[in-house]
Scaffold this motif. Structure first.
Motif, PDB file in Angstrom:
ATOM      1  N   ALA A  55       0.826  -1.211   0.000  1.00 42.14           N
ATOM      2  CA  ALA A  55       0.000   0.000   0.000  1.00 42.14           C
ATOM      3  C   ALA A  55       0.861   1.261   0.000  1.00 42.14           C
ATOM      4  O   ALA A  55       0.418   2.314  -0.467  1.00 42.14           O
ATOM      5  N   ALA A  56       2.084   1.168   0.482  1.00 40.56           N
ATOM      6  CA  ALA A  56       2.980   2.331   0.494  1.00 40.56           C
ATOM      7  C   ALA A  56       3.272   2.821  -0.921  1.00 40.56           C
ATOM      8  O   ALA A  56       3.552   3.999  -1.134  1.00 40.56           O
ATOM      9  N   GLY A  57       3.176   1.931  -1.898  1.00 41.41           N
ATOM     10  CA  GLY A  57       3.416   2.297  -3.283  1.00 41.41           C
ATOM     11  C   GLY A  57       2.179   2.828  -3.985  1.00 41.41           C
ATOM     12  O   GLY A  57       2.207   3.118  -5.181  1.00 41.41           O
ATOM     13  N   GLY A  58       1.089   2.952  -3.268  1.00 41.67           N
ATOM     14  CA  GLY A  58      -0.162   3.433  -3.856  1.00 41.67           C
ATOM     15  C   GLY A  58      -1.223   2.359  -3.793  1.00 41.67           C
ATOM     16  O   GLY A  58      -0.921   1.177  -3.928  1.00 41.67           O
ATOM     17  N   LEU A  59      -2.435   2.798  -3.581  1.00 41.63           N
ATOM     18  CA  LEU A  59      -3.535   1.850  -3.455  1.00 41.63           C
ATOM     19  C   LEU A  59      -4.244   1.663  -4.786  1.00 41.63           C
ATOM     20  O   LEU A  59      -4.750   2.609  -5.366  1.00 41.63           O
ATOM     21  N   ASP A  60      -4.217   0.462  -5.246  1.00 42.27           N
ATOM     22  CA  ASP A  60      -4.993   0.063  -6.409  1.00 42.27           C
ATOM     23  C   ASP A  60      -5.171  -1.447  -6.329  1.00 42.27           C
ATOM     24  O   ASP A  60      -4.685  -2.089  -5.400  1.00 42.27           O
ATOM     25  N   THR A  61      -5.868  -2.008  -7.261  1.00 41.98           N
ATOM     26  CA  THR A  61      -6.143  -3.445  -7.242  1.00 41.98           C
ATOM     27  C   THR A  61      -4.852  -4.248  -7.243  1.00 41.98           C
ATOM     28  O   THR A  61      -4.728  -5.249  -6.536  1.00 41.98           O
ATOM     29  N   GLY A 114      -7.115   1.095   5.079  1.00 45.57           N
ATOM     30  CA  GLY A 114      -7.677   2.320   5.643  1.00 45.57           C
ATOM     31  C   GLY A 114      -6.612   3.204   6.248  1.00 45.57           C
ATOM     32  O   GLY A 114      -6.683   4.434   6.158  1.00 45.57           O
ATOM     33  N   SER A 115      -5.608   2.598   6.846  1.00 47.98           N
ATOM     34  CA  SER A 115      -4.494   3.375   7.408  1.00 47.98           C
ATOM     35  C   SER A 115      -3.673   4.023   6.309  1.00 47.98           C
ATOM     36  O   SER A 115      -3.158   5.126   6.467  1.00 47.98           O
ATOM     37  N   ALA A 116      -3.548   3.340   5.190  1.00 52.04           N
ATOM     38  CA  ALA A 116      -2.763   3.869   4.075  1.00 52.04           C
ATOM     39  C   ALA A 116      -3.506   4.988   3.351  1.00 52.04           C
ATOM     40  O   ALA A 116      -2.896   5.902   2.810  1.00 52.04           O
ATOM     41  N   ASP A 117      -4.845   4.908   3.363  1.00 54.84           N
ATOM     42  CA  ASP A 117      -5.661   5.910   2.687  1.00 54.84           C
ATOM     43  C   ASP A 117      -6.925   6.141   3.520  1.00 54.84           C
ATOM     44  O   ASP A 117      -7.875   5.360   3.430  1.00 54.84           O
ATOM     45  N   PRO A 118      -6.932   7.192   4.317  1.00 58.48           N
ATOM     46  CA  PRO A 118      -8.072   7.447   5.213  1.00 58.48           C
ATOM     47  C   PRO A 118      -9.413   7.621   4.495  1.00 58.48           C
ATOM     48  O   PRO A 118     -10.460   7.552   5.125  1.00 58.48           O
ATOM     49  N   ARG A 119      -9.404   7.828   3.191  1.00 50.59           N
ATOM     50  CA  ARG A 119     -10.664   7.973   2.448  1.00 50.59           C
ATOM     51  C   ARG A 119     -11.407   6.655   2.328  1.00 50.59           C
ATOM     52  O   ARG A 119     -12.579   6.631   1.979  1.00 50.59           O
ATOM     53  N   LEU A 120     -10.727   5.529   2.599  1.00 51.58           N
ATOM     54  CA  LEU A 120     -11.373   4.209   2.448  1.00 51.58           C
ATOM     55  C   LEU A 120     -12.234   3.871   3.646  1.00 51.58           C
ATOM     56  O   LEU A 120     -12.054   4.200   4.709  1.00 51.58           O
TER      57      LEU A 120
END
Length: 120
Positions: A55-61, A114-120
């Protein structure tokens, strides 16, 4: 336990095979079930780490699929995983706990994302 079945093997037999006393067994594993799930905490920590790293490299599938694939590679080759899976599948009480473990893993993935991207 694999050959004879979970219910057919006593703690005393397990302890004797490990060259320890039943009392020592119970010091580390309060129940026989706990022995079956002994690596659960370490496996969960490994899963969380894989998700955090990806997730540190970006969140995607690809990140999610990659994290799960990395976790599967972590488990791959461990004889205990396949044996434990067979044992769990053949015993209803263990199966319930195994399914609860899978739900815990899914929640851990969700938490880490969720920790990596609070919008989730």
């Amino acid at each position: 336990m694999i050959r004879r079945g979970y219910d057919e093997v006593s703690v005393e037999e397990i302890a004797a095979a490990a060259d320890i006393s039943p009392r020592t067994f119970y010091r580390y594993y309060p129940t026989k079930d706990e022995l079956v799930f002994a690596t659960q905490a370490d496996d969960l920590a490994a899963l969380r780490e894989q998700v955090r790293r990806r997730a540190a490299g970006g969140l995607d599938t690809r990140a999610v699929v990659g994290a799960v694939a990395d976790f599967a590679a972590h488990l791959d080759g461990r004889d205990d995983v396949l044996q434990r899976s067979r044992l769990i599948a053949d015993h209803p009480a263990l199966l319930r706990r195994g399914l609860a473990t899978q739900r815990e893993w899914a929640a851990a993935i969700e938490d880490e994302l969720g920790s990596a991207d609070p919008r989730l």
